[in-house]
Design a protein around this motif. Sequence first.
Motif, short mmCIF file in Angstrom:
data_model
loop_
_atom_site.label_atom_id
_atom_site.label_comp_id
_atom_site.label_asym_id
_atom_site.label_seq_id
_atom_site.Cartn_x
_atom_site.Cartn_y
_atom_site.Cartn_z
N SER A 1 0.87 -1.42 -0.12
CA SER A 1 0.00 0.09 -0.07
C SER A 1 0.96 1.18 -0.01
CB SER A 1 -0.88 0.05 1.20
OG SER A 1 -1.58 -1.01 1.44
N LEU B 1 -3.63 3.38 -1.72
CA LEU B 1 -3.83 2.64 -2.97
C LEU B 1 -3.12 1.30 -2.75
CD1 LEU B 1 -3.51 5.20 -5.63
CD2 LEU B 1 -5.55 4.33 -4.98
N HIS B 2 -3.65 0.20 -3.12
CA HIS B 2 -2.83 -1.15 -2.95
C HIS B 2 -2.53 -1.29 -4.64
CE1 HIS B 2 -4.95 -1.89 0.73
NE2 HIS B 2 -5.83 -1.47 0.35
N CYS B 3 -1.37 -1.42 -4.58
CA CYS B 3 -0.48 -1.63 -5.83
C CYS B 3 0.25 -2.96 -5.97
CB CYS B 3 0.57 -0.55 -6.06
SG CYS B 3 -0.20 1.10 -5.66
N VAL C 1 -5.69 1.39 -11.05
CA VAL C 1 -5.74 1.18 -9.49
C VAL C 1 -6.98 2.06 -9.13
CG1 VAL C 1 -3.28 0.82 -9.02
CG2 VAL C 1 -4.21 3.41 -9.17
N ASN D 1 -8.97 -5.09 -7.79
CA ASN D 1 -7.73 -4.24 -6.93
C ASN D 1 -8.31 -2.97 -6.93
OD1 ASN D 1 -5.26 -3.90 -5.41
ND2 ASN D 1 -4.79 -2.43 -7.53
N ASN E 1 -9.24 -0.77 -3.61
CA ASN E 1 -8.67 0.63 -3.23
C ASN E 1 -10.04 1.46 -3.21
OD1 ASN E 1 -6.11 0.33 -3.51
ND2 ASN E 1 -6.04 0.34 -5.59
N SER F 1 -11.27 1.14 0.34
CA SER F 1 -10.21 1.62 1.30
C SER F 1 -10.47 3.04 1.46
CB SER F 1 -8.74 1.06 0.86
OG SER F 1 -8.68 -0.26 0.59
N ASN F 2 -10.94 3.72 0.44
CA ASN F 2 -10.93 5.30 0.35
C ASN F 2 -12.73 5.55 0.75
OD1 ASN F 2 -8.34 6.54 -0.04
ND2 ASN F 2 -8.51 4.83 -1.39
#
Length: 406
Positions: free
Chosen positions: A115, A142-144, A187, A214, A218, A221-222
């Motif tokens: 992240s 952000l997960h990358c 993303v 993914n 993201n 998560s936001n």
Amino acid sequence: MAGEDSIQELELSSPPCLHFIAAFLAMEPPDIIISFARDCGGGKILERVQRFIWEHCINRTDTKPFAPYLRSFLKKLIVEIESSGEVVIDELYEKYVYYMSLKDNESVKGNARFSKTISFLFPRECWDLSSCPKSRKLEVLLHCSVNMLEGDTGCTIWPSSLFLSEFILSFPEVFTNKSCFEVGSGVGLVGICLAHIKASQVILSDGDLSTLANMRLNLESNKLTTRNDFLEHAVDSNMVQCLHLPWESAAENELLQIKPDIVLGADVIYDPLCLPHLVRVLAVLLNREGLYADGRNDRSDVCPRNQKCAKSNTCCVFDGSLGKSTRNIDHNDVYMHNGLQRWPVAYIASVIRNIDTFNCFLALAEEANLSVLDITEKMKPFNLLPYAKSYQQSSIRMLCISYLSK
Ligand SMILES: C[S@@+](CC[C@H](N)C(=O)[O-])C[C@H]1O[C@@H](n2cnc3c(N)ncnc32)[C@H](O)[C@@H]1O
């Protein structure tokens, strides 16, 4: 132990400290972060700076640092402090030893995820923008993937999406209350910025299923909710629709239902094999001739820049085959290609890595009756990522695309 400067606290909101933390959370190269650390300490990384690094970066509880990155950062930091004759605090040594003892999991070498946080820092001149939060910064987690090619390149943040995000946050009035549709969303950063400035509808799309999964993670998560299907009208301003939309197989009737005001894309002009399909998708989304009968897009909006930005009264237009700007036109022309209809319009941010590929895109666009305007110089976004030294705004072009009436 160093001691004489330990009483003084560093000012968390001072630009060097803000830049230092933002660069660390965005996982900028360690050398860049160490130079910000020196700036925080007036040239030296004394004990108070080390304690600041410990508290605000290494020992944070809200984000989990990516072990290989932290190990490399700590190693360089310790070498830097020691080589300038200063004393390293015990916590930094202990943490480094801990990370040294961790074996890299096999997955780190493959498609491991980590992240990072992208912090948009709003300078004083932005404080009256509707996109600028009270805190003067917008942080996006952000997960990358460590693998740039994973998810058909969609699990990495590409520079054009940073630029397009700065563009959205710098010109919120262009996007607020508009229905926005993005192609090749990766993303999901652009979608998060569109939701932040209150686009009336945010629809993201991608051709790769693992990228879509993914992206949804993201968004959630936001604090956004997601849907996998298309809804004509958004039911909630926090909801983002995530569609599986490979350009090759996107059906025209499916595209025609979407009717966005604004189409967006970042770093989608790179694969010559995909370009004819991408251009077809853009042409269907942007050609509203005959679609206005229902009145939904019977708009009389004025060019949003007229309200605010005197500097954007002209634009350059590309020559369809040479990739060079050939004439200046009034910015309103961007919105005038469909007679009095200003919408829909596409904003595509792009790094031109290969001029032949880019010219191929321009030729296909011309064939499809699309006008492509280079508005990079006329609508420059603010630099909201001043700490991101590994990203250069100047490497990116902003294209404004619309359908030309026949
Ligand atoms: C270079 S990445 C850019 C991602 C994101 N826009 C950014 O700038 O960070 C290209 C994106 O386009 C998507 N893509 C590539 N070819 C596609 C196709 N034929 N149909 C739909 N999406 C595609 C990829 O899955 C990937 O997410």
